[in-house]
Design an enzyme around this catalytic site. Structure first.
Site, PDB file in Angstrom:
ATOM      1  CG  ASP A 187      38.381  46.838  40.978  1.00 18.60           C
ATOM      2  OD1 ASP A 187      38.104  46.606  39.929  1.00 18.60           O
ATOM      3  OD2 ASP A 187      38.855  46.029  42.067  1.00 18.60           O
TER       4      ASP A 187
ATOM      5  CG  ASP B 129      34.402  41.790  41.098  1.00 18.57           C
ATOM      6  OD1 ASP B 129      33.373  41.404  41.725  1.00 18.57           O
ATOM      7  OD2 ASP B 129      34.292  42.084  39.835  1.00 18.57           O
TER       8      ASP B 129
ATOM      9  CG  ASP C  12      41.488  44.438  44.369  1.00 18.48           C
ATOM     10  OD1 ASP C  12      41.698  43.292  44.446  1.00 18.48           O
ATOM     11  OD2 ASP C  12      40.785  44.915  43.527  1.00 18.48           O
TER      12      ASP C  12
END
Length: 217
Positions: free
Chosen positions: A8, A10, A164
């Site tokens: 991922d 951001d 995250d």
């Protein structure tokens, strides 16, 4: 056979929330509203359209503003990287993984054009053989299709997804891929409530985790 690793973006590799926060507040300032950085963190994860809907709901602005704000947000997003920073240890970890022969990719819900823009600005694009954004396919995460596409583009070998958030965890589950959770990103719930193969808070741990969990169910 080398492990294919997709990340991922951001909240995983970069802290882009300050720039997204700035874009959001610039757009809603004429309507007499603002959001906090903490709210920005909580709205990130499901793409720009959902971010705007969450922002409008949180500020009690008319939901009908969405369609007007969406293209303006996407346009501003193209240069929203001046306050964005790479998380500590990311480049060293990527260097180590590349040295081990691991093909690397990106699968994010950020639109593809601003994804490439921020990767180029931060000189991170050189690490990744394939990049998939939230608008690369008709569907986006948590639908597993973009993640499957990213791994397919990287060839053959064991797979690991690194992210995250709850969205990343669900995507990995749907794809049947081992998931490594970076705990200092934008997650909204406690680590023990997010399904993951392993969790880490320091990118220095990542190469060893990849070696340990590659091919895990």
């Amino acid at each position: 056979m080398s492990t294919r690793i997709v990340f991922d973006l951001d909240g995983t590799l970069i802290d882009s929330a300050p720039d997204i926060h700035g874009v959001a507040n610039t757009l809603i300032a004429p309507h007499g509203a603002q959001i906090t950085l903490a709210q920005t963190h909580s709205f990130i994860g499901n793409g720009v359209s959902t971010f705007i809907r969450r922002m409008l709901a949180a500020t009690s602005l008319d939901a009908d503003l969405h369609d007007g704000l969406l293209p303006a947000f996407k346009q501003a997003y193209l240069t929203a990287f001046t306050k964005t920073e790479i998380y500590a240890g990311v480049e060293a970890a990527l260097d180590a993984l590349k040295a081990e022969g691991c093909p690397l990719g990106i699968c994010t819900n950020k639109p593809l054009a601003p994804t490439h823009a921020v990767l180029d600005h931060l000189d991170l694009g050189r690490y990744f053989a394939t990049v998939w954004g939230g608008d690369s396919l008709p569907v986006h995460k948590p639908d597993p299709a973009p993640l499957h596409a990213a791994f397919k583009a990287l060839g053959e070998g064991p797979c690991i997804y690194v992210g995250d958030s709850e969205v990343d965890a669900q995507t990995a589950q749907e794809a049947g891929i081992p998931f490594l959770l970076y705990t200092k990103g934008y997650r909204k719930t406690p680590v023990d409530q997010i399904p993951h193969t392993a969790a880490f808070d320091d990118f220095a741990e990542l190469p060893a985790l990849v070696t340990r969990y590659a091919g895990s169910p």
